[in-house]
Design a protein around this motif. Structure first.
Motif, PDB file in Angstrom:
ATOM      1  N   LEU A  70       0.826  -1.206   0.000  1.00  0.00           N
ATOM      2  CA  LEU A  70       0.000   0.000   0.000  1.00  0.00           C
ATOM      3  C   LEU A  70       0.861   1.257   0.000  1.00  0.00           C
ATOM      4  O   LEU A  70       0.571   2.220  -0.726  1.00  0.00           O
ATOM      5  N   ALA A  71       1.920   1.269   0.792  1.00  0.00           N
ATOM      6  CA  ALA A  71       2.768   2.459   0.883  1.00  0.00           C
ATOM      7  C   ALA A  71       3.390   2.815  -0.466  1.00  0.00           C
ATOM      8  O   ALA A  71       3.480   3.992  -0.831  1.00  0.00           O
ATOM      9  N   ASP A  72       3.795   1.820  -1.223  1.00  0.00           N
ATOM     10  CA  ASP A  72       4.375   2.075  -2.542  1.00  0.00           C
ATOM     11  C   ASP A  72       3.345   2.683  -3.486  1.00  0.00           C
ATOM     12  O   ASP A  72       3.647   3.600  -4.255  1.00  0.00           O
ATOM     13  N   VAL A  73       2.133   2.165  -3.432  1.00  0.00           N
ATOM     14  CA  VAL A  73       1.068   2.677  -4.304  1.00  0.00           C
ATOM     15  C   VAL A  73       0.786   4.135  -3.977  1.00  0.00           C
ATOM     16  O   VAL A  73       0.672   4.986  -4.873  1.00  0.00           O
ATOM     17  N   LEU A  74       0.692   4.444  -2.697  1.00  0.00           N
ATOM     18  CA  LEU A  74       0.425   5.823  -2.305  1.00  0.00           C
ATOM     19  C   LEU A  74       1.586   6.741  -2.660  1.00  0.00           C
ATOM     20  O   LEU A  74       1.376   7.903  -3.018  1.00  0.00           O
ATOM     21  N   LEU A  75       2.820   6.233  -2.573  1.00  0.00           N
ATOM     22  CA  LEU A  75       3.968   7.079  -2.904  1.00  0.00           C
ATOM     23  C   LEU A  75       3.980   7.454  -4.375  1.00  0.00           C
ATOM     24  O   LEU A  75       4.239   8.614  -4.721  1.00  0.00           O
ATOM     25  N   VAL A  76       3.688   6.517  -5.250  1.00  0.00           N
ATOM     26  CA  VAL A  76       3.691   6.887  -6.666  1.00  0.00           C
ATOM     27  C   VAL A  76       2.537   7.833  -6.971  1.00  0.00           C
ATOM     28  O   VAL A  76       2.688   8.803  -7.728  1.00  0.00           O
ATOM     29  N   GLU A  77       1.371   7.603  -6.361  1.00  0.00           N
ATOM     30  CA  GLU A  77       0.259   8.536  -6.549  1.00  0.00           C
ATOM     31  C   GLU A  77       0.640   9.931  -6.070  1.00  0.00           C
ATOM     32  O   GLU A  77       0.412  10.932  -6.772  1.00  0.00           O
ATOM     33  N   CYS A  78       1.234  10.010  -4.899  1.00  0.00           N
ATOM     34  CA  CYS A  78       1.587  11.301  -4.314  1.00  0.00           C
ATOM     35  C   CYS A  78       2.641  12.033  -5.143  1.00  0.00           C
ATOM     36  O   CYS A  78       2.534  13.245  -5.371  1.00  0.00           O
ATOM     37  N   THR A  79       3.658  11.311  -5.621  1.00  0.00           N
ATOM     38  CA  THR A  79       4.695  11.984  -6.398  1.00  0.00           C
ATOM     39  C   THR A  79       4.145  12.543  -7.706  1.00  0.00           C
ATOM     40  O   THR A  79       4.542  13.625  -8.136  1.00  0.00           O
ATOM     41  N   LEU A  80       3.231  11.819  -8.311  1.00  0.00           N
ATOM     42  CA  LEU A  80       2.624  12.328  -9.543  1.00  0.00           C
ATOM     43  C   LEU A  80       1.771  13.564  -9.264  1.00  0.00           C
ATOM     44  O   LEU A  80       1.766  14.524 -10.057  1.00  0.00           O
ATOM     45  N   MET A  81       1.065  13.560  -8.136  1.00  0.00           N
ATOM     46  CA  MET A  81       0.289  14.747  -7.754  1.00  0.00           C
ATOM     47  C   MET A  81       1.207  15.936  -7.511  1.00  0.00           C
ATOM     48  O   MET A  81       0.917  17.067  -7.937  1.00  0.00           O
ATOM     49  N   LEU A  82       2.318  15.703  -6.819  1.00  0.00           N
ATOM     50  CA  LEU A  82       3.258  16.795  -6.553  1.00  0.00           C
ATOM     51  C   LEU A  82       3.824  17.366  -7.851  1.00  0.00           C
ATOM     52  O   LEU A  82       3.947  18.590  -8.007  1.00  0.00           O
ATOM     53  N   GLU A  83       4.167  16.484  -8.785  1.00  0.00           N
ATOM     54  CA  GLU A  83       4.751  16.961 -10.039  1.00  0.00           C
ATOM     55  C   GLU A  83       3.751  17.744 -10.884  1.00  0.00           C
ATOM     56  O   GLU A  83       4.152  18.597 -11.684  1.00  0.00           O
ATOM     57  N   GLU A  84       2.465  17.474 -10.709  1.00  0.00           N
ATOM     58  CA  GLU A  84       1.469  18.296 -11.396  1.00  0.00           C
ATOM     59  C   GLU A  84       1.531  19.741 -10.921  1.00  0.00           C
ATOM     60  O   GLU A  84       1.307  20.670 -11.703  1.00  0.00           O
TER      61      GLU A  84
END
Length: 224
Positions: free
Chosen positions: A151-165
């Motif tokens: 779960l932590a990995d999934v949330l990290l990739v989601e979060c990094t993509l949101m930050l880069e937006e």
């Protein structure tokens, strides 16, 4: 055959998006009931479906689940994305809750009349408080906890993509995280989710904000 989970939320990201991400990575097909009117929300209340008068609501395995963390943890447990033992799980939960704290700040930005101070605060906290934790954790390991996807990995990739937006260059000093992100988006289920036409929701626009406000402000409840 088990029934597909049903997700009750707006046609937007909010707190449901992490649940969509996790089901996608678990390769679980799901249906969505999009809340477009106050009447739909009131009906859910009257039917007793919303324990704390909040969405997200997910119907799964004969249950009506609310509270984002509880839903994510259930899905992670069910689909072997929550570590091998209690020590793994507590680390996964710590990493996950940090990411959820950061993403919640991003989720709330569109509802602010003056988003710039909030964005400045998010960028500062991301670079100084949150990202260094994950950068250190990924010095060597492919995944955050226990050598396997969680779960932590999934949330990290989601979060990094949101930050880069919001901040396109934010990962330039976090090479481990950027490499991790690159690996994760090559996972077939994630790669499909990132393509046009998937169930991934776009960044919130005026239509989404109007929809949320019409349903929740009128109902005296602003929980997304």
């Amino acid at each position: 055959m088990a029934e597909r989970p049903v997700l009750y939320y707006f046609n937007g990201r909010g707190k449901m998006e992490s649940i969509r991400w996790l089901l996608t990575v678990a390769e679980v097909e799901f249906d969505e009931v999009l809340l477009v009117t106050r009447e739909q929300y009131v009906k859910l209340l009257n039917d007793g479906a919303l324990m704390f008068q909040q969405v997200p609501l997910v119907e799964i395995d004969g249950m009506k689940l609310i509270q984002t963390k509880a839903i994510l943890n259930y899905i992670a447990e069910k689909y072997n994305l929550h570590g091998k033992d209690p020590k793994d799980r507590v680390m996964i939960n710590m990493y996950s809750e940090g990411l959820m704290d950061l993403m919640e700040m991003i989720i709330m930005v569109p509802f602010s009349p003056d988003p710039k101070p909030k964005l400045d605060n998010i960028q500062s906290k991301a670079k100084e408080r949150y990202l260094p934790v994950y950068e250190k954790a990924l010095t060597g390991p492919v995944y955050l906890v226990g050598g396997k996807l969680s779960l932590a990995d999934v949330l990290l990739v989601e979060c990094t993509l949101m930050l880069e937006e919001k901040f396109p260059a934010i990962l330039k000093d976090f090479s481990n995280i950027k490499s991790f992100q690159g690996r994760m988006i090559q996972i077939p289920a994630i790669n499909r989710f990132l393509q046009p036409g998937s169930k991934r929701k776009p960044q919130p626009d005026e239509k989404y904000l109007k929809n949320v406000m019409e349903v929740f402000w009128q109902a005296g409840n602003m929980t997304y």
